[in-house]
Motif scaffolding. Sequence first.
Motif, PDB file in Angstrom:
ATOM      1  N   GLY A   1      63.967  72.821  45.217  1.00  0.00           N
ATOM      2  CA  GLY A   1      62.974  72.181  44.369  1.00  0.00           C
ATOM      3  C   GLY A   1      62.804  72.789  42.991  1.00  0.00           C
ATOM      4  N   ILE A   2      63.628  73.776  42.642  1.00  0.00           N
ATOM      5  CA  ILE A   2      63.566  74.332  41.286  1.00  0.00           C
ATOM      6  C   ILE A   2      64.939  74.146  40.635  1.00  0.00           C
ATOM      7  N   PRO A   3      64.998  74.158  39.303  1.00  0.00           N
ATOM      8  CA  PRO A   3      66.301  74.001  38.644  1.00  0.00           C
ATOM      9  C   PRO A   3      67.284  75.103  39.044  1.00  0.00           C
ATOM     10  N   SER A   4      68.551  74.770  39.057  1.00  0.00           N
ATOM     11  CA  SER A   4      69.606  75.709  39.461  1.00  0.00           C
ATOM     12  C   SER A   4      69.543  77.000  38.663  1.00  0.00           C
ATOM     13  N   GLU A   5      69.336  76.876  37.359  1.00  0.00           N
ATOM     14  CA  GLU A   5      69.280  78.059  36.508  1.00  0.00           C
ATOM     15  C   GLU A   5      68.146  78.991  36.930  1.00  0.00           C
TER      16      GLU A   5
ATOM     17  N   LEU B   1      59.577  51.968  40.052  1.00  0.00           N
ATOM     18  CA  LEU B   1      59.975  53.179  40.760  1.00  0.00           C
ATOM     19  C   LEU B   1      60.684  54.130  39.815  1.00  0.00           C
ATOM     20  N   GLY B   2      60.415  55.410  40.006  1.00  0.00           N
ATOM     21  CA  GLY B   2      61.040  56.428  39.178  1.00  0.00           C
ATOM     22  C   GLY B   2      61.435  57.636  39.994  1.00  0.00           C
ATOM     23  N   ILE B   3      62.201  58.488  39.342  1.00  0.00           N
ATOM     24  CA  ILE B   3      62.610  59.765  39.919  1.00  0.00           C
ATOM     25  C   ILE B   3      62.258  60.852  38.927  1.00  0.00           C
ATOM     26  N   VAL B   4      61.699  61.947  39.431  1.00  0.00           N
ATOM     27  CA  VAL B   4      61.532  63.189  38.683  1.00  0.00           C
ATOM     28  C   VAL B   4      62.144  64.269  39.566  1.00  0.00           C
ATOM     29  N   THR B   5      63.204  64.896  39.077  1.00  0.00           N
ATOM     30  CA  THR B   5      63.959  65.850  39.884  1.00  0.00           C
ATOM     31  C   THR B   5      64.224  67.146  39.128  1.00  0.00           C
ATOM     32  N   SER B   6      64.407  68.213  39.878  1.00  0.00           N
ATOM     33  CA  SER B   6      64.803  69.503  39.297  1.00  0.00           C
ATOM     34  C   SER B   6      66.309  69.570  39.086  1.00  0.00           C
ATOM     35  N   ARG B   7      67.024  68.574  39.524  1.00  0.00           N
ATOM     36  CA  ARG B   7      68.466  68.540  39.281  1.00  0.00           C
ATOM     37  C   ARG B   7      68.714  68.208  37.806  1.00  0.00           C
ATOM     38  N   ASN B   8      69.763  68.794  37.226  1.00  0.00           N
ATOM     39  CA  ASN B   8      70.138  68.383  35.878  1.00  0.00           C
ATOM     40  C   ASN B   8      70.921  67.071  35.989  1.00  0.00           C
TER      41      ASN B   8
ATOM     42  N   VAL C   1      64.646  57.721  35.352  1.00  0.00           N
ATOM     43  CA  VAL C   1      65.002  58.968  36.028  1.00  0.00           C
ATOM     44  C   VAL C   1      64.823  60.109  35.039  1.00  0.00           C
ATOM     45  N   ILE C   2      64.021  61.084  35.427  1.00  0.00           N
ATOM     46  CA  ILE C   2      63.809  62.278  34.612  1.00  0.00           C
ATOM     47  C   ILE C   2      64.453  63.453  35.337  1.00  0.00           C
ATOM     48  N   CYS C   3      65.448  64.059  34.685  1.00  0.00           N
ATOM     49  CA  CYS C   3      66.140  65.219  35.244  1.00  0.00           C
ATOM     50  C   CYS C   3      65.652  66.490  34.535  1.00  0.00           C
ATOM     51  N   ALA C   4      66.040  67.638  35.071  1.00  0.00           N
ATOM     52  CA  ALA C   4      65.584  68.915  34.528  1.00  0.00           C
ATOM     53  C   ALA C   4      65.948  69.080  33.058  1.00  0.00           C
ATOM     54  N   ASP C   5      67.077  68.519  32.645  1.00  0.00           N
ATOM     55  CA  ASP C   5      67.474  68.686  31.252  1.00  0.00           C
ATOM     56  C   ASP C   5      66.816  67.670  30.313  1.00  0.00           C
ATOM     57  N   ASP C   6      65.883  66.874  30.820  1.00  0.00           N
ATOM     58  CA  ASP C   6      65.139  65.933  29.981  1.00  0.00           C
ATOM     59  C   ASP C   6      63.849  66.534  29.428  1.00  0.00           C
ATOM     60  N   THR C   7      63.460  67.695  29.934  1.00  0.00           N
ATOM     61  CA  THR C   7      62.221  68.326  29.478  1.00  0.00           C
ATOM     62  C   THR C   7      62.448  69.824  29.295  1.00  0.00           C
TER      63      THR C   7
ATOM     64  N   GLY D   1      53.836  70.010  35.061  1.00  0.00           N
ATOM     65  CA  GLY D   1      53.676  68.563  35.022  1.00  0.00           C
ATOM     66  C   GLY D   1      54.448  67.854  33.925  1.00  0.00           C
ATOM     67  N   GLU D   2      55.142  68.596  33.058  1.00  0.00           N
ATOM     68  CA  GLU D   2      55.831  67.959  31.936  1.00  0.00           C
ATOM     69  C   GLU D   2      56.820  66.868  32.354  1.00  0.00           C
ATOM     70  N   PRO D   3      57.639  67.055  33.404  1.00  0.00           N
ATOM     71  CA  PRO D   3      58.563  65.977  33.773  1.00  0.00           C
ATOM     72  C   PRO D   3      57.848  64.683  34.186  1.00  0.00           C
ATOM     73  N   VAL D   4      56.740  64.793  34.904  1.00  0.00           N
ATOM     74  CA  VAL D   4      55.995  63.584  35.283  1.00  0.00           C
ATOM     75  C   VAL D   4      55.364  62.961  34.039  1.00  0.00           C
ATOM     76  N   ARG D   5      54.841  63.790  33.139  1.00  0.00           N
ATOM     77  CA  ARG D   5      54.283  63.240  31.892  1.00  0.00           C
ATOM     78  C   ARG D   5      55.359  62.530  31.070  1.00  0.00           C
ATOM     79  N   GLU D   6      56.589  63.038  31.107  1.00  0.00           N
ATOM     80  CA  GLU D   6      57.695  62.383  30.397  1.00  0.00           C
ATOM     81  C   GLU D   6      57.981  61.013  31.020  1.00  0.00           C
ATOM     82  N   TYR D   7      57.952  60.931  32.352  1.00  0.00           N
ATOM     83  CA  TYR D   7      58.109  59.629  33.004  1.00  0.00           C
ATOM     84  C   TYR D   7      57.013  58.683  32.520  1.00  0.00           C
ATOM     85  N   LEU D   8      55.765  59.127  32.541  1.00  0.00           N
ATOM     86  CA  LEU D   8      54.643  58.281  32.122  1.00  0.00           C
ATOM     87  C   LEU D   8      54.807  57.836  30.671  1.00  0.00           C
ATOM     88  N   ARG D   9      55.255  58.757  29.807  1.00  0.00           N
ATOM     89  CA  ARG D   9      55.471  58.416  28.395  1.00  0.00           C
ATOM     90  C   ARG D   9      56.528  57.324  28.259  1.00  0.00           C
ATOM     91  N   ARG D  10      57.641  57.492  28.933  1.00  0.00           N
ATOM     92  CA  ARG D  10      58.734  56.513  28.835  1.00  0.00           C
ATOM     93  C   ARG D  10      58.324  55.151  29.393  1.00  0.00           C
TER      94      ARG D  10
END
Length: 161
Positions: free
Chosen positions: A46-50, A101-108, A128-134, A141-150
């Motif tokens: 559940g966290i980015p690979s890096e 429907l959307g996706i917010v993932t820790s995957r790049n 779809v919001i991936c880790a490299d989108d934020t 919460g930034e990835p979910v906020r990015e989904y809401l913005r888009r």
Amino acid sequence: MKKHVIFDIDGTLLDSEESVLLSLQETVLMKKGKHMETEELKFALGIPSEAALRRLGFAEEELAETVQFWGTLTPSYHKYMRIFPGIRETLTALKEKGIRLGIVTSRNRPEYEKDFLPFGLEPFFDTVICADDTIRHKPDGEPVREYLRRQKAQPEEAVYI
């Protein structure tokens, strides 16, 4: 009623735990010469690979190459990945009700494309919001906020699963 349902991938749409942990276990063995039990590696789910590799002591200058190496191992563990029972039916029912429907993932993005797209679920999702989108990543919460913005959506119109 909610207008948006946002899903995580790992542990929500896909049962990918064993695949992720076994490929990470092999990465650590090959790159650090250290055997770790998969139980010791569960923090990486559940966290980015890096971020996972940093916690394992990989230096910043090693991260990009090690993420790529880890990624080359994951196809050999795809046999352990499965769509959770009832997911296709749930996504179909939600779409039929007009829910976005959307996706917010820790995957790049490359991990998402390589590991998720083969399951054929992508057509269900509008965004779809991936880790490299934020800049900041889950659990921030930034990835979910990015989904809401888009989607030009309000927080009260969405639920994140």
